[in-house]
Design a protein around this motif. Structure first.
Motif, mmCIF file in Angstrom:
data_model
loop_
_atom_site.group_PDB
_atom_site.id
_atom_site.type_symbol
_atom_site.label_atom_id
_atom_site.label_comp_id
_atom_site.label_asym_id
_atom_site.label_seq_id
_atom_site.Cartn_x
_atom_site.Cartn_y
_atom_site.Cartn_z
ATOM 1 N N THR A 294 -3.989 78.550 34.047
ATOM 2 C CA THR A 294 -3.369 78.452 32.723
ATOM 3 C C THR A 294 -2.501 77.216 32.689
ATOM 4 N N ILE A 295 -2.634 76.426 31.624
ATOM 5 C CA ILE A 295 -1.776 75.260 31.434
ATOM 6 C C ILE A 295 -1.150 75.352 30.053
ATOM 7 N N ALA A 296 0.152 75.183 29.983
ATOM 8 C CA ALA A 296 0.855 75.148 28.702
ATOM 9 C C ALA A 296 1.268 73.712 28.429
ATOM 10 N N SER A 297 1.095 73.272 27.197
ATOM 11 C CA SER A 297 1.431 71.905 26.846
ATOM 12 C C SER A 297 1.915 71.837 25.413
ATOM 13 N N THR A 298 2.685 70.788 25.103
ATOM 14 C CA THR A 298 3.116 70.534 23.727
ATOM 15 C C THR A 298 2.478 69.245 23.268
ATOM 16 N N TYR A 299 1.757 69.306 22.169
ATOM 17 C CA TYR A 299 1.146 68.106 21.622
ATOM 18 C C TYR A 299 0.633 68.393 20.227
ATOM 19 N N ASP A 300 0.049 67.376 19.559
ATOM 20 C CA ASP A 300 -0.494 67.485 18.212
ATOM 21 C C ASP A 300 0.648 67.624 17.215
ATOM 22 N N ASP A 301 1.152 68.822 17.013
ATOM 23 C CA ASP A 301 2.341 69.057 16.202
ATOM 24 C C ASP A 301 3.469 69.345 17.182
ATOM 25 N N GLN B 235 -6.988 77.733 28.983
ATOM 26 C CA GLN B 235 -7.442 78.610 30.048
ATOM 27 C C GLN B 235 -8.942 78.419 30.246
ATOM 28 N N PRO B 236 -9.484 78.832 31.390
ATOM 29 C CA PRO B 236 -10.917 78.641 31.633
ATOM 30 C C PRO B 236 -11.753 79.364 30.583
ATOM 31 N N ASN B 237 -12.875 78.750 30.262
ATOM 32 C CA ASN B 237 -13.855 79.303 29.311
ATOM 33 C C ASN B 237 -13.391 79.239 27.865
ATOM 34 N N GLY C 116 -0.170 83.119 35.229
ATOM 35 C CA GLY C 116 -0.552 82.501 33.975
ATOM 36 C C GLY C 116 -0.611 83.428 32.786
ATOM 37 N N SER C 117 -0.127 84.647 32.918
ATOM 38 C CA SER C 117 -0.216 85.612 31.816
ATOM 39 C C SER C 117 0.903 85.436 30.794
ATOM 40 N N ASP D 48 15.135 73.763 18.109
ATOM 41 C CA ASP D 48 15.540 74.735 17.078
ATOM 42 C C ASP D 48 16.521 75.778 17.601
ATOM 43 N N GLY D 49 16.922 75.668 18.885
ATOM 44 C CA GLY D 49 17.912 76.586 19.448
ATOM 45 C C GLY D 49 17.327 77.901 19.914
ATOM 46 N N THR D 50 16.028 77.921 20.184
ATOM 47 C CA THR D 50 15.413 79.149 20.697
ATOM 48 C C THR D 50 14.559 78.842 21.921
ATOM 49 N N ALA D 51 14.441 79.850 22.772
ATOM 50 C CA ALA D 51 13.387 79.898 23.776
ATOM 51 C C ALA D 51 12.479 81.052 23.359
ATOM 52 N N ARG D 52 11.203 80.903 23.589
ATOM 53 C CA ARG D 52 10.255 81.937 23.172
ATOM 54 C C ARG D 52 9.324 82.283 24.322
ATOM 55 N N ILE D 53 8.973 83.570 24.378
ATOM 56 C CA ILE D 53 8.072 84.090 25.396
ATOM 57 C C ILE D 53 6.748 84.449 24.727
ATOM 58 N N TRP D 54 5.649 84.043 25.371
ATOM 59 C CA TRP D 54 4.323 84.201 24.770
ATOM 60 C C TRP D 54 3.365 84.918 25.710
ATOM 61 N N ASN D 55 2.466 85.713 25.138
ATOM 62 C CA ASN D 55 1.321 86.259 25.863
ATOM 63 C C ASN D 55 0.214 85.211 25.815
ATOM 64 N N THR D 56 -0.183 84.671 26.971
ATOM 65 C CA THR D 56 -1.137 83.572 26.964
ATOM 66 C C THR D 56 -2.560 84.025 26.641
ATOM 67 N N GLN D 57 -2.842 85.321 26.816
ATOM 68 C CA GLN D 57 -4.191 85.808 26.503
ATOM 69 C C GLN D 57 -4.398 85.930 25.000
ATOM 70 N N THR D 58 -3.386 86.436 24.305
ATOM 71 C CA THR D 58 -3.523 86.692 22.871
ATOM 72 C C THR D 58 -2.864 85.630 22.004
ATOM 73 N N GLY D 59 -1.947 84.852 22.601
ATOM 74 C CA GLY D 59 -1.185 83.885 21.827
ATOM 75 C C GLY D 59 -0.031 84.508 21.064
#
Length: 336
Positions: A73-80, A88-90, A113-114, A122-133
């Motif tokens: 799993t790779i997380a990145s910031t780009y585009d917007d 993730q693979p596949n 990587g989950s 914006d003054g926040t940290a956010r936690i994400w499920n990488t499988q569902t987004g």
């Protein structure tokens, strides 16, 4: 990419003031450059294998990749600049994680990587499920969040704010567990390294190298003697390598330090400032990237120089050993 026995180097991929990480067990290199797609490269052929998205005009942030059960799993910031994307693979295309309302400064993933975390202006940290987004938790801060780091299990998060405040969170409940200002420092985005068991956190902030308790943020040990430009450990955390600058004189040192006391075990003077250091996975070699474009490798035992070459024009801002320890990769301001 540098051959370790000889130091012979050849260009592999352009990293134009962006950054890079490994994926697929080390067979792929992922690069993020301003105004270009996120790209994967085959490190044997130097050919791109995949590209997608468009990095924003500032250097993109790539979270350390997570490798688990043959998947990554790779997380990145780009585009917007307000978005985080997960590759993730596949996946035919990355998942887009929306929720932030301003610049995203930092991303991190846990060991399998989950779970991903992001920190924003914006003054926040956010936690994400990488499988569902899906966004799992939003963690409010009184000012911009410049750095985030998840522990290996993903149930604890360290955040660092614009006003040098460090916070520890329970990512499952969103509960704030501890907060501390630690040290006054001009450091914009320090690195926080959780130990393999998740019990402690190593960080270098300005003139202080410290180990924090990963439950309370209590300082378990601190050493303040020089400006710590970068620190690194081997895979088993047996040694700490540090590149430092003297506080009153422009004296530059490469040192091997005891992981418990932080005291210098051995050290040598190096010729110029060094913004990057890396330890081989086996802990037998230390690599250093210099502001003048040089890259050097030393034996950890005795700090005997193996080789030093100048292949970059300008600062070498990142340096990484291949996961199996056979080659060394460097990225410089010259785009190589």
């Amino acid at each position: 990419v540098h051959d370790l026995p000889s130091g012979n180097a050849q260009p592999l991929a352009q990293v134009l003031d962006g950054n890079f990480t490994f994926a697929c067990g080390g067979s792929q290199l992922v690069t993020a450059n301003p105004n270009e797609p996120l790209r994967c490269w085959d490190i044997e052929t130097g050919e791109p294998t995949l590209s997608f998205g468009l990095c924003y005009n500032e250097p993109s942030k790539i979270g350390p990749y997570s490798w688990h059960g043959g998947e990554f799993t790779i997380a990145s910031t780009y585009d917007d600049e307000t978005q985080v994307r997960i590759w993730q693979p596949n996946d035919t295309k990355p998942k887009v994680l929306r929720g932030h309302t301003s610049f995203v400064y930092s991303v991190s993933t846990n060991r399998d990587g989950s779970i991903a975390a992001s920190g924003s202006w914006d003054g926040t940290a956010r936690i994400w499920n990488t499988q569902t987004g899906q966004q799992l938790v939003e963690l409010p801060h009184p000012q911009a969040v410049h750095a985030v780091a998840l522990n290996p299990d993903g149930d604890r998060l360290v955040t660092y704010t614009r006003r040098q405040e460090v916070r520890l969170w329970d990512t499952m409940t969103g509960q704030l567990l501890a907060t501390d200002h630690l040290f006054k420092s001009e450091v914009y985005q320090p690195d926080f390294h959780f130990s393999a068991d998740g019990g402690s956190i190593l960080c270098a902030i300005g003139n202080n190298l410290c180990r924090l308790n990963a439950t309370s943020l209590a300082i378990e040990h601190v050493l303040g003697e020089r400006r710590f430009d970068d620190v690194a450990t081997d895979a088993s955390e047996r040694i700490i390598a540090a590149v430092t600058t003297g506080l009153t004189e422009r004296e530059y040192l490469l040192s091997i330090r005891d992981p418990e006391s932080f005291q210098i075990v051995r050290s040598i003077e190096i010729p110029s400032e060094a913004p990057s250091v890396a330890v081989s996975p086996q802990g037998d070699l230390i690599a250093v990237g210099f502001v003048d474009g040089g890259v050097g490798v030393w034996e950890a035992e005795g700090l005997r120089k193996v080789w030093q070459v100048n292949r970059h024009v300008g600062e070498v801002f990142d340096i990484v050993f291949e996961p199996d320890g056979t080659r060394l990769f460097s990225a410089g301001r010259d785009g190589g």
